[in-house]
Design an enzyme around this catalytic site. Structure first.
Site, PDB file in Angstrom:
ATOM      1  N   SER A 209      37.415  49.187 143.120  1.00  0.00           N
ATOM      2  CA  SER A 209      36.701  48.127 143.830  1.00  0.00           C
ATOM      3  C   SER A 209      36.627  48.443 145.325  1.00  0.00           C
ATOM      4  O   SER A 209      37.629  48.775 145.950  1.00  0.00           O
ATOM      5  CB  SER A 209      37.431  46.789 143.626  1.00  0.00           C
ATOM      6  OG  SER A 209      36.760  45.750 144.289  1.00  0.00           O
ATOM      7  N   GLY A 210      35.409  48.375 145.876  1.00  0.00           N
ATOM      8  CA  GLY A 210      35.216  48.656 147.293  1.00  0.00           C
ATOM      9  C   GLY A 210      34.841  50.094 147.589  1.00  0.00           C
ATOM     10  O   GLY A 210      34.650  50.468 148.742  1.00  0.00           O
ATOM     11  N   THR A 214      28.291  49.699 143.606  1.00  0.00           N
ATOM     12  CA  THR A 214      27.088  48.872 143.583  1.00  0.00           C
ATOM     13  C   THR A 214      25.997  49.458 144.463  1.00  0.00           C
ATOM     14  O   THR A 214      24.815  49.482 144.097  1.00  0.00           O
ATOM     15  CB  THR A 214      27.421  47.432 144.030  1.00  0.00           C
ATOM     16  OG1 THR A 214      28.389  46.865 143.126  1.00  0.00           O
ATOM     17  CG2 THR A 214      26.182  46.558 144.042  1.00  0.00           C
ATOM     18  N   ASN A 256      37.330  44.404 148.435  1.00  0.00           N
ATOM     19  CA  ASN A 256      35.885  44.567 148.538  1.00  0.00           C
ATOM     20  C   ASN A 256      35.238  43.208 148.767  1.00  0.00           C
ATOM     21  O   ASN A 256      35.530  42.259 148.041  1.00  0.00           O
ATOM     22  CB  ASN A 256      35.356  45.198 147.236  1.00  0.00           C
ATOM     23  CG  ASN A 256      33.878  45.485 147.268  1.00  0.00           C
ATOM     24  OD1 ASN A 256      33.218  45.314 148.285  1.00  0.00           O
ATOM     25  ND2 ASN A 256      33.347  45.916 146.144  1.00  0.00           N
ATOM     26  N   SER A 259      32.470  42.611 145.417  1.00  0.00           N
ATOM     27  CA  SER A 259      32.944  43.310 144.233  1.00  0.00           C
ATOM     28  C   SER A 259      32.256  42.783 142.979  1.00  0.00           C
ATOM     29  O   SER A 259      32.234  41.584 142.717  1.00  0.00           O
ATOM     30  CB  SER A 259      34.459  43.136 144.096  1.00  0.00           C
ATOM     31  OG  SER A 259      34.920  43.712 142.896  1.00  0.00           O
ATOM     32  N   SER A 260      31.700  43.690 142.176  1.00  0.00           N
ATOM     33  CA  SER A 260      31.119  43.297 140.888  1.00  0.00           C
ATOM     34  C   SER A 260      32.258  42.934 139.949  1.00  0.00           C
ATOM     35  O   SER A 260      33.116  43.771 139.667  1.00  0.00           O
ATOM     36  CB  SER A 260      30.302  44.449 140.295  1.00  0.00           C
ATOM     37  OG  SER A 260      29.189  44.750 141.085  1.00  0.00           O
ATOM     38  N   GLY A 482      36.059  49.991 138.110  1.00  0.00           N
ATOM     39  CA  GLY A 482      36.927  51.153 138.202  1.00  0.00           C
ATOM     40  C   GLY A 482      38.324  50.827 137.711  1.00  0.00           C
ATOM     41  O   GLY A 482      38.660  49.676 137.417  1.00  0.00           O
ATOM     42  N   GLU A 484      42.008  49.777 137.582  1.00  0.00           N
ATOM     43  CA  GLU A 484      42.654  48.757 138.420  1.00  0.00           C
ATOM     44  C   GLU A 484      44.166  48.771 138.237  1.00  0.00           C
ATOM     45  O   GLU A 484      44.670  48.745 137.110  1.00  0.00           O
ATOM     46  CB  GLU A 484      42.106  47.356 138.105  1.00  0.00           C
ATOM     47  CG  GLU A 484      40.655  47.180 138.521  1.00  0.00           C
ATOM     48  CD  GLU A 484      40.161  45.746 138.427  1.00  0.00           C
ATOM     49  OE1 GLU A 484      39.076  45.461 138.979  1.00  0.00           O
ATOM     50  OE2 GLU A 484      40.847  44.907 137.815  1.00  0.00           O
TER      51      GLU A 484
END
Length: 695
Positions: A209-210, A214, A256, A259-260, A482, A484
């Site tokens: 994330s981050g 995206t 992020n 973040s999605s 991703g 985690e």
């Protein structure tokens, strides 16, 4: 005669010996001063560093006890013990292998990591850091150009847009361009049209994330939309759906600001003869619905909740006024203007053909959920001295009922009671305040999850264009969560990391084989790489009947099933598995923690709450209430006669989706973009090697 210094076209120095025809990047000793010769005595290598992870150093002395004295570039002495194990950043244990280092490697960053003189963690990180410092964000991995590393710059750079797309689509003759995300999209497009192996293509974008997944997805879509155009302006709609899906599916996390919180597989279909986009569709994966009802400090709910509250529409107040948006104390996301984004969401819906009723419905339901979250419960004594609950105030529930199109009294009853069927007889049981709170949150998550799926379906309807049933060939873009590792890891992280294990296996099987095939075809000598096989971890998680997820499904079917019983069964089954670990005192400490040794690291999971999250269902009464809404679109979310709950567990649904995805990927020619997060503060011009190494 002898050594002379020469320059490459790029201005880099190299050295040529006219007598022997030898060429080297490193300064020959004959051309060094005495001071330079003295300073270069000893073999150059890499040693651990407390903040930089690895730094160059010279081996200057080996002591009688087996330890090695090294001297860094800034003349600091580092003693490597006989055991060659040292402590690095964050207490990380680091094995010192004394990787060989040519000094010239530090002066000429390579655009392909495989072209480095030696491949190890230290030299790879140094290469990425050097390129990042020159705003060269992209680096190839291998001559096949199927794997691209992308480092997030956290700043705007003149690397994108129509002119850059045109440049990478048709580069000028004899011009060498830097690696770019557009290369991946362009190669995919060309292979789709002219490839020998298969016509369908896939681009797999991964990273934590981050890291910029995206943005990479958007850049690929922008490229394909510009170079191909479309029938019925489909390419514009593909781009236009981003603000809408991000509003309802993205959130600020500690890592992020956008973040999605769901994965998506976007297929863009082309007419190969006309070379235009004819349709597209999106499949969504594992929306993080639990975020709706709880966010940790520094994080936010889904963006749309702040857009609505700050706009003050649908009778809503400020985000500070709602339980679902005020728990974390975070109301603003970095670099995001919620009101500006809200207008973009409305524009997006207009562009995609959402009717006024559709738009109003989506925002109305979101507003209803915010009010549901404000319901609070008092303890209440029921018949038989059973503890039940009642609403502290009926106002939030009544507002929610009106927005949902259901009777106020019926909603109140559903929040405080539930019906159960035993041997064909139905009984009404009261819920105590804690269970009523949980029931209210479950209702909110169920409604939001169905609303999100409805939005994706509406988007897909807008992306079909005039295409026939046979849509032609496609390029699929996978933007998925991703790997985690948090302080607290639950069911969602297990599913996410399981998906990453599957994708890593796909990467291993295709990429190494393709790279070696290229070397064979070009008669290049190479050393075969035995890549890590993670099948053992996949079996631990997914294999039926003994995998962790199938066992969780089984426990959810047992009348007296519980998280504690589930953990006991998993521990009994996998206690000797080298990829699984629990504390031997777990039961004494009433702990539900267990560890899995994933390819990306060891993750500690807490199974408390696994069963509730896996069931992912509603009480019968809740479903019936929603299905009887006066709002036609609400009835569409909860069709009558479909039953009260989702009969398939979250685990079963996700594994089926993932299996279908892997089958689709197996039928495509894949390329990969690995996004790297250079620092945890999301600031520009700051490369933290210890963090980048864990990406």
């Amino acid at each position: 005669m002898g050594w002379t210094e020469k320059k490459t076209i790029a201005g880099l120095s190299y050295y040529y010996d006219e007598t022997t025809d030898a060429i080297t990047w490193d300064t020959p000793e004959e051309l060094m001063s005495r001071e330079e010769i003295e300073n270069n005595k000893g073999e150059w290598t890499w040693v651990p560093h407390p903040t930089e992870l690895w730094v160059p150093a010279r081996r200057v002395e080996t002591k009688s006890d087996g330890s090695v004295i090294c001297l860094t570039e800034d003349k600091k002495k580092v003693t490597v013990p006989k055991g060659r194990v040292m402590t690095g950043p964050g207490g990380r244990e680091m094995k010192v292998e004394f990787w060989p280092l040519k000094r010239s490697t530090l002066l000429r960053p390579e655009e392909d990591l495989v072209m480095l003189d030696d491949l190890n963690e230290a030299v790879i990180l140094n290469n990425l850091r050097s390129r990042y410092g020159e705003n060269l964000l992209y680096t190839w991995v291998g001559a096949a150009r199927s794997v691209l590393v992308a480092v997030n710059p956290y700043k705007q750079l003149p690397l994108y847009g129509p002119s850059k797309i045109d440049l990478y689509r048709q580069p000028p003759p004899n011009t060498k361009l830097d690696p770019h995300v557009y290369d991946i999209a362009n190669d995919s497009f060309n292979s789709m049209l002219f490839g020998r192996r298969t016509s369908n293509q896939s681009i797999l974008i991964s990273g934590e994330s981050g890291a910029g997944k995206t943005v990479a997805t958007k850049q690929c879509l922008d490229f394909l939309a510009r170079i191909s155009g479309s029938e019925d302006n489909i390419e514009e709609r593909v781009i236009a759906c981003n603000p809408l899906l991000e509003a309802f599916g993205n959130a600020q996390t500690i890592r992020n600001n956008n973040s999605s919180r769901f994965g998506k597989w976007i297929k863009v279909y082309f007419d190969p003869a006309e070379r235009v986009i004819v349709a597209a569709d999106i499949e969504n994966y594992l929306l993080e619905k639990s975020r709706l009802v709880y966010q940790q400090k520094g994080e936010r709910n889904f963006h749309v909740m702040y857009q609505l509250t700050k706009a003050g529409e649908y009778g809503l107040g400020a985000p500070q006024s709602y339980r679902y948006t005020n728990q974390s104390g975070c109301f603003d996301a970095k670099d995001i203007d919620d009101l500006e984004e809200f207008q973009l969401v409305k524009d997006s819906m207009e562009h995609l053909g959402f009717s006024g009723e559709d738009q109003d419905f989506a925002f109305t339901i979101a507003a209803a959920i915010l009010n549901l979250g404000n319901c609070e419960f008092n303890s209440k004594k029921e018949k038989g001295n059973v503890t039940g609950s009642s609403l502290k105030s009926k106002d939030p529930a009544n507002i929610a009922a009106k927005l949902l199109g259901v009777p106020e009294a019926d909603l109140e009853k559903v929040l405080n009671y539930r019906s159960i069927s035993v041997k064909g007889k139905t009984a009404i049981i009261p819920l105590d305040p804690e269970k009523a709170r949980g029931s209210c949150d479950s209702l909110s998550m169920a409604i939001y999850g169905r609303l999100f799926n409805w939005l994706v379906r509406k988007v897909n309807e807008a992306l079909q264009g005039k295409a026939n049933a046979n849509k032609g060939v496609y390029i699929g873009i996978l933007d998925i969560f991703g790997f985690e590792i948090f302080d607290q890891n639950s069911f969602e992280q297990l599913c996410i990391n399981y998906a990453n294990e599957k994708l890593q296996q796909q990467f291993n099987k295709t990429t190494f084989k393709e790279e070696e095939a290229l070397y064979v075809s070009e008669a290049i000598k190479f050393t075969h790489v035995d890549f890590i096989d993670n099948q053992e971890v996949l079996d631990l998680v997914e294999r039926s009947p003994g995998g962790i997820l199938p066992m969780l499904d089984d426990e959810c079917l047992v009348p007296e099933g519980s998280d504690a019983k589930f953990m006991n069964k998993v521990e009994d089954r996998h206690g000797k598995n080298p990829k699984f670990l629990t504390d031997k005192h777990r039961k004494l400490n009433d702990s539900f923690n267990f560890e899995i040794f994933h390819y990306a690291g060891v993750v500690n999971y807490n199974a408390d709450g696994f069963m509730d999250k896996n069931r992912d269902n509603m009480f019968f009464d809740q479903y019936v209430l929603c299905s009887r809404s006066s709002h036609g679109l609400m009835q569409e979310l909860f069709p009558k006669g479909k039953g009260s709950t989702n009969n398939k567990s979250q685990s079963t649904q996700f594994r089926a989706q993932l299996s279908d995805l892997m089958s689709s990927l197996a039928d495509t020619e894949s390329r990969y973009i690995r996004c790297i997060k250079p620092n945890g503060k999301q600031v520009s011009d700051n490369f933290e090697a210890p963090l980048a190494a864990t990406n």
